[in-house]
Design an enzyme around this catalytic site. Structure first.
Site, PDB file in Angstrom:
ATOM      1  N   HIS A  43       0.854  -1.200   0.000  1.00  0.00           N
ATOM      2  CA  HIS A  43       0.000   0.000   0.000  1.00  0.00           C
ATOM      3  C   HIS A  43       0.879   1.235   0.000  1.00  0.00           C
ATOM      4  O   HIS A  43       1.263   1.758   1.044  1.00  0.00           O
ATOM      5  CB  HIS A  43      -0.924  -0.009   1.224  1.00  0.00           C
ATOM      6  CG  HIS A  43      -2.058   0.966   1.119  1.00  0.00           C
ATOM      7  ND1 HIS A  43      -3.375   0.576   1.107  1.00  0.00           N
ATOM      8  CD2 HIS A  43      -2.075   2.313   1.000  1.00  0.00           C
ATOM      9  CE1 HIS A  43      -4.154   1.643   0.994  1.00  0.00           C
ATOM     10  NE2 HIS A  43      -3.380   2.716   0.932  1.00  0.00           N
ATOM     11  N   ASP A  81       1.657   9.225  -6.023  1.00  0.00           N
ATOM     12  CA  ASP A  81       1.608  10.668  -5.800  1.00  0.00           C
ATOM     13  C   ASP A  81       1.786  11.032  -4.334  1.00  0.00           C
ATOM     14  O   ASP A  81       1.840  12.219  -3.988  1.00  0.00           O
ATOM     15  CB  ASP A  81       0.309  11.271  -6.346  1.00  0.00           C
ATOM     16  CG  ASP A  81      -0.934  10.579  -5.822  1.00  0.00           C
ATOM     17  OD1 ASP A  81      -0.800   9.548  -5.137  1.00  0.00           O
ATOM     18  OD2 ASP A  81      -2.052  11.060  -6.106  1.00  0.00           O
ATOM     19  N   GLY A 124      -9.497   7.811  -2.738  1.00  0.00           N
ATOM     20  CA  GLY A 124     -10.130   9.112  -2.599  1.00  0.00           C
ATOM     21  C   GLY A 124     -11.022   9.149  -1.372  1.00  0.00           C
ATOM     22  O   GLY A 124     -10.928   8.280  -0.500  1.00  0.00           O
ATOM     23  N   HIS A 181      -9.786   0.483  -0.854  1.00  0.00           N
ATOM     24  CA  HIS A 181      -9.675   1.334   0.329  1.00  0.00           C
ATOM     25  C   HIS A 181     -10.969   1.225   1.132  1.00  0.00           C
ATOM     26  O   HIS A 181     -12.043   1.585   0.634  1.00  0.00           O
ATOM     27  CB  HIS A 181      -9.467   2.797  -0.066  1.00  0.00           C
ATOM     28  CG  HIS A 181      -8.051   3.172  -0.334  1.00  0.00           C
ATOM     29  ND1 HIS A 181      -7.389   2.809  -1.487  1.00  0.00           N
ATOM     30  CD2 HIS A 181      -7.153   3.898   0.397  1.00  0.00           C
ATOM     31  CE1 HIS A 181      -6.158   3.293  -1.462  1.00  0.00           C
ATOM     32  NE2 HIS A 181      -5.987   3.949  -0.318  1.00  0.00           N
ATOM     33  N   GLU A 216     -11.091   3.039   6.703  1.00  0.00           N
ATOM     34  CA  GLU A 216     -10.168   4.107   7.098  1.00  0.00           C
ATOM     35  C   GLU A 216     -10.985   5.307   7.564  1.00  0.00           C
ATOM     36  O   GLU A 216     -11.082   5.586   8.752  1.00  0.00           O
ATOM     37  CB  GLU A 216      -9.252   4.495   5.928  1.00  0.00           C
ATOM     38  CG  GLU A 216      -8.224   5.558   6.279  1.00  0.00           C
ATOM     39  CD  GLU A 216      -7.434   6.052   5.069  1.00  0.00           C
ATOM     40  OE1 GLU A 216      -6.382   6.668   5.291  1.00  0.00           O
ATOM     41  OE2 GLU A 216      -7.882   5.854   3.923  1.00  0.00           O
ATOM     42  N   ASP A 244       1.662   3.952   3.072  1.00  0.00           N
ATOM     43  CA  ASP A 244       0.582   4.739   2.487  1.00  0.00           C
ATOM     44  C   ASP A 244       1.165   5.856   1.638  1.00  0.00           C
ATOM     45  O   ASP A 244       1.126   5.792   0.413  1.00  0.00           O
ATOM     46  CB  ASP A 244      -0.352   5.279   3.568  1.00  0.00           C
ATOM     47  CG  ASP A 244      -1.683   5.760   3.019  1.00  0.00           C
ATOM     48  OD1 ASP A 244      -2.012   5.389   1.870  1.00  0.00           O
ATOM     49  OD2 ASP A 244      -2.405   6.477   3.729  1.00  0.00           O
TER      50      ASP A 244
END
Length: 371
Positions: free
Chosen positions: A25, A29, A186, A213, A216, A313
């Site tokens: 993970h 960017d 996102g 995802h 979280e 992450d």
């Protein structure tokens, strides 16, 4: 013991940085070097909030430590801004792989969303090709420096837009050419995986693996949707699966826990949790349990037999590395080398690779820890 992003820490006299690792993970960017942002930004006339790499690293760390995933994600506006040309994408991807290799990673999966890099007129195919070129250049550079690493792309769709089927088709088209899996990323809360069921149905029909995802910024319903609607083989973060655990009693090191049906399913099916300790603190993902690393339910999940993996992450935003994350966990929860090896074996077993290649990866990890 002092722990920083680029430093090393020894455990039982062994360099943690030198141990073989698997990274599942890790956002492209979210791992752009501050100096690269400054240089690429200068080339396109972008206003960057700091002129020196160290100051820019401080800016990212301060802005990211907000306790909110939404605020955390705003820092990506700067990194994606310098990733709108083929040259920028290739450079960022090459350096990303070099940084993984320097961190002791022998297999990594890099996730990124092609739809966010079309600002200068590149096509989806062109941006994926640019990133793949950078990955291959990074792998070659690592080999020249005596490090073996393989990196696969996790082609990612943004969960708040409506291009997921198109991105899923793109991912499948690049299977065998660099793409190993699919993801949605996102803002999680309010944008469940069920919104993208058509894309996930398509991926299932093509037998193309997905990680999602979930767990979280949103809780158990998000995880449930990831497993049912998204057919997720792994959970991106997934830390809030601990909300489905009821700690009945504690007596010393003994903890009596009652499992909810969802938690039992995830544990019994050995669905890997892509936990990112530092990031989980920064985004408030563990606020139900506390605000310190010692409050993270990582150890509870590990002791209960969940397939926990350790991840960064976003290296730049969290100012971290896989070495640092492992060192932090070892310090807080008193883990030894056997524990750290277990985390890497869990990650290797959950990698989106054919079983023969996963077995080879497991052997490399075992050999590296034995040495």
């Amino acid at each position: 013991m002092p722990i920083d992003q680029h430093g090393d820490t020894t455990l039982e006299g062994v360099s943690i940085r030198g141990l073989p690792k698997v990274s599942l993970h890790d956002h492209l960017d979210g791992g752009v070097r501050p100096q690269t942002i400054i240089e690429l930004g200068d080339a396109i006339g972008l206003e960057v909030p700091a002129a020196e790499a160290g100051e820019l690293a401080d800016w990212f760390a301060e802005r990211s430590d907000s306790g909110s995933l939404v605020e955390y994600l705003k820092t990506f506006d700067l990194t994606t801004a310098v990733m709108q040309t083929a040259e920028g994408l290739t450079r960022v991807a090459r350096e990303f792989v070099e940084d993984l290799a320097a961190d002791g990673v022998i297999y990594g999966e890099v996730r990124w969303a092609p739809e966010q890099h079309l600002g200068t007129g590149l096509s989806l195919e062109e941006v994926v090709e640019a990133v793949q070129s950078g990955i291959e250049e990074g792998e070659e550079a690592a080999e020249e420096n005596g490090r073996d690493i393989r990196v696969g792309q996790l082609i990612t769709a943004m969960r708040h837009t409506d291009r997921s089927l198109e991105i899923a088709e793109l991912a499948v088209a690049w299977r065998g050419r660099g793409a190993v899996g699919f993801d949605i990323a996102g803002p999680e809360d309010g944008f469940p995986p069920s919104r993208h069921k058509v894309a996930f149905d398509y991926l299932a029909s093509e037998f193309f693996p997905a990680t999602v995802h979930a767990g979280e910024a949103a809780g158990l319903d998000s995880i449930r949707s990831a497993l049912i609607d998204g057919r997720a083989l792994r959970l991106g973060h997934g830390v809030r699966i601990a909300e489905d655990l009821d700690v009945v009693s504690r007596a010393g090191d003994e903890v009596l826990v009652e499992f909810g049906e969802l938690a039992r399913w995830v544990r019994d099916r050995e669905i890997p949790l892509e936990l990112s300790p530092s990031s989980n603190l920064q985004t408030g993902a563990i606020e139900r349990w506390g605000t310190e690393m010692a409050d993270h339910p990582f150890d509870l999940l590990y002791q209960l037999g969940f397939s926990v993996t350790v991840n960064v992450d976003n290296r730049t935003m969290s100012r971290t590395s896989l070495t640092r994350e492992l060192a932090l966990l070892a310090e807080v929860f008193e883990y030894d080398l056997d524990d750290l090896e277990t985390f890497q074996l869990n990650a290797a077993a959950g990698a989106f690779l054919p079983i023969e290649e996963r077995e080879e990866l497991i052997e490399l990890i075992a050999e590296g820890f034995e040495r």
